[in-house]
Design a protein around this motif. Structure first.
Motif, PDB file in Angstrom:
ATOM      1  N   ALA A  76      23.480  36.727   2.697  1.00 43.45           N
ATOM      2  CA  ALA A  76      23.672  35.796   3.812  1.00 43.45           C
ATOM      3  C   ALA A  76      22.450  35.822   4.723  1.00 43.45           C
ATOM      4  N   LEU A  77      21.967  37.021   5.039  1.00 40.21           N
ATOM      5  CA  LEU A  77      20.758  37.123   5.863  1.00 40.21           C
ATOM      6  C   LEU A  77      19.536  36.575   5.126  1.00 40.21           C
ATOM      7  N   PHE A  78      19.453  36.826   3.819  1.00 42.67           N
ATOM      8  CA  PHE A  78      18.343  36.303   3.016  1.00 42.67           C
ATOM      9  C   PHE A  78      18.332  34.780   3.038  1.00 42.67           C
ATOM     10  N   PHE A  79      19.500  34.163   2.875  1.00 45.56           N
ATOM     11  CA  PHE A  79      19.566  32.702   2.850  1.00 45.56           C
ATOM     12  C   PHE A  79      19.332  32.103   4.229  1.00 45.56           C
ATOM     13  N   LEU A  80      19.735  32.808   5.288  1.00 40.62           N
ATOM     14  CA  LEU A  80      19.406  32.339   6.637  1.00 40.62           C
ATOM     15  C   LEU A  80      17.896  32.354   6.852  1.00 40.62           C
ATOM     16  N   GLY A  81      17.234  33.397   6.373  1.00 37.16           N
ATOM     17  CA  GLY A  81      15.787  33.490   6.526  1.00 37.16           C
ATOM     18  C   GLY A  81      15.030  32.509   5.663  1.00 37.16           C
ATOM     19  N   ILE A  82      15.522  32.286   4.460  1.00 38.21           N
ATOM     20  CA  ILE A  82      14.793  31.412   3.531  1.00 38.21           C
ATOM     21  C   ILE A  82      14.894  29.943   3.950  1.00 38.21           C
ATOM     22  N   LYS A  83      15.838  29.634   4.823  1.00 36.07           N
ATOM     23  CA  LYS A  83      15.960  28.252   5.281  1.00 36.07           C
ATOM     24  C   LYS A  83      14.689  27.801   5.996  1.00 36.07           C
ATOM     25  N   THR A  84      14.050  28.708   6.728  1.00 33.81           N
ATOM     26  CA  THR A  84      12.845  28.332   7.470  1.00 33.81           C
ATOM     27  C   THR A  84      11.564  28.908   6.874  1.00 33.81           C
ATOM     28  N   ALA A  85      11.665  29.863   5.967  1.00 32.64           N
ATOM     29  CA  ALA A  85      10.476  30.488   5.381  1.00 32.64           C
ATOM     30  C   ALA A  85      10.164  29.867   4.025  1.00 32.64           C
ATOM     31  N   SER A  86       8.970  30.135   3.539  1.00 28.31           N
ATOM     32  CA  SER A  86       8.625  29.680   2.191  1.00 28.31           C
ATOM     33  C   SER A  86       9.243  30.640   1.175  1.00 28.31           C
ATOM     34  N   PRO A  87       9.528  30.163  -0.046  1.00 28.81           N
ATOM     35  CA  PRO A  87      10.111  31.055  -1.054  1.00 28.81           C
ATOM     36  C   PRO A  87       9.233  32.264  -1.360  1.00 28.81           C
ATOM     37  N   SER A  88       7.910  32.095  -1.345  1.00 27.84           N
ATOM     38  CA  SER A  88       7.037  33.230  -1.669  1.00 27.84           C
ATOM     39  C   SER A  88       7.088  34.293  -0.576  1.00 27.84           C
ATOM     40  N   SER A  89       7.078  33.886   0.692  1.00 28.74           N
ATOM     41  CA  SER A  89       7.151  34.882   1.760  1.00 28.74           C
ATOM     42  C   SER A  89       8.511  35.555   1.796  1.00 28.74           C
ATOM     43  N   ALA A  90       9.568  34.809   1.497  1.00 25.63           N
ATOM     44  CA  ALA A  90      10.907  35.405   1.450  1.00 25.63           C
ATOM     45  C   ALA A  90      11.004  36.422   0.314  1.00 25.63           C
ATOM     46  N   ALA A  91      10.379  36.128  -0.820  1.00 28.05           N
ATOM     47  CA  ALA A  91      10.402  37.060  -1.945  1.00 28.05           C
ATOM     48  C   ALA A  91       9.632  38.338  -1.608  1.00 28.05           C
ATOM     49  N   VAL A  92       8.502  38.196  -0.929  1.00 22.59           N
ATOM     50  CA  VAL A  92       7.718  39.375  -0.552  1.00 22.59           C
ATOM     51  C   VAL A  92       8.496  40.230   0.437  1.00 22.59           C
ATOM     52  N   VAL A  93       9.109  39.608   1.434  1.00 20.39           N
ATOM     53  CA  VAL A  93       9.882  40.357   2.428  1.00 20.39           C
ATOM     54  C   VAL A  93      11.075  41.044   1.780  1.00 20.39           C
ATOM     55  N   SER A  94      11.747  40.361   0.846  1.00 19.30           N
ATOM     56  CA  SER A  94      12.897  40.997   0.190  1.00 19.30           C
ATOM     57  C   SER A  94      12.464  42.181  -0.670  1.00 19.30           C
ATOM     58  N   GLN A  95      11.262  42.118  -1.250  1.00 18.80           N
ATOM     59  CA  GLN A  95      10.769  43.238  -2.047  1.00 18.80           C
ATOM     60  C   GLN A  95      10.357  44.418  -1.172  1.00 18.80           C
ATOM     61  N   LEU A  96      10.102  44.180   0.097  1.00 19.98           N
ATOM     62  CA  LEU A  96       9.769  45.265   1.020  1.00 19.98           C
ATOM     63  C   LEU A  96      10.996  46.093   1.389  1.00 19.98           C
ATOM     64  N   GLY A  97      12.170  45.641   0.963  1.00 16.44           N
ATOM     65  CA  GLY A  97      13.391  46.389   1.264  1.00 16.44           C
ATOM     66  C   GLY A  97      13.385  47.791   0.694  1.00 16.44           C
ATOM     67  N   LEU A  98      12.866  47.969  -0.490  1.00 21.45           N
ATOM     68  CA  LEU A  98      12.845  49.291  -1.117  1.00 21.45           C
ATOM     69  C   LEU A  98      11.965  50.287  -0.363  1.00 21.45           C
ATOM     70  N   PRO A  99      10.699  49.959  -0.060  1.00 22.07           N
ATOM     71  CA  PRO A  99       9.917  50.946   0.686  1.00 22.07           C
ATOM     72  C   PRO A  99      10.452  51.199   2.092  1.00 22.07           C
ATOM     73  N   ILE A 100      10.970  50.167   2.747  1.00 20.42           N
ATOM     74  CA  ILE A 100      11.532  50.363   4.080  1.00 20.42           C
ATOM     75  C   ILE A 100      12.754  51.258   4.015  1.00 20.42           C
ATOM     76  N   THR A 101      13.610  51.051   3.014  1.00 24.91           N
ATOM     77  CA  THR A 101      14.779  51.911   2.839  1.00 24.91           C
ATOM     78  C   THR A 101      14.357  53.352   2.582  1.00 24.91           C
ATOM     79  N   THR A 102      13.330  53.531   1.784  1.00 24.18           N
ATOM     80  CA  THR A 102      12.838  54.891   1.506  1.00 24.18           C
ATOM     81  C   THR A 102      12.322  55.562   2.771  1.00 24.18           C
ATOM     82  N   LEU A 103      11.540  54.835   3.550  1.00 19.42           N
ATOM     83  CA  LEU A 103      11.017  55.404   4.806  1.00 19.42           C
ATOM     84  C   LEU A 103      12.147  55.732   5.775  1.00 19.42           C
TER      85      LEU A 103
END
Length: 111
Positions: A76-103
């Protein structure tokens, strides 16, 4: 790596990328509300995955809560964000979830 394994890996990456592009088209181009799209998508995945979830582990409420927060809530949060962002930036931000979770997990373990 065998050709079969590489092909399977490529297919999974392609499907995930197509999912991001299709989601952008649905929530931006078709003007479908992002939370509604997330609910429908999460519902379809839940129905398809139901045979593997039975019998449900106890306590059931915990499994439902984690499933909603990690699945439906996250998308739900991903789709709210992707409404205004480009698909490539949304994909990069979603992939940052793993390192952020680790930190964050390292910070929680240290503190």
């Amino acid at each position: 790596m065998s050709l079969r394994d590489f092909s399977l890996m490529f297919f999974v990456c392609f499907v995930w990328a197509a999912h991001t592009v299709i989601s952008k088209i649905v929530v931006s181009g078709m003007e479908i509300p992002p939370l509604f799209y997330a609910a429908i998508r999460f519902g379809i995945v839940a129905v398809v995955a139901l045979p593997w979830l039975l019998p449900a582990p106890r306590p059931t409420w915990r499994m439902l809560l984690v499933g909603f927060l990690m699945g439906g809530g996250g998308f739900a949060l991903f789709f709210l964000g992707i409404k205004t962002a480009s698909p490539s930036s949304a994909a990069v931000v979603s992939q940052l979830g793993l390192p952020i979770t680790t930190l964050l997990s390292v910070a929680m373990l240290v503190l």
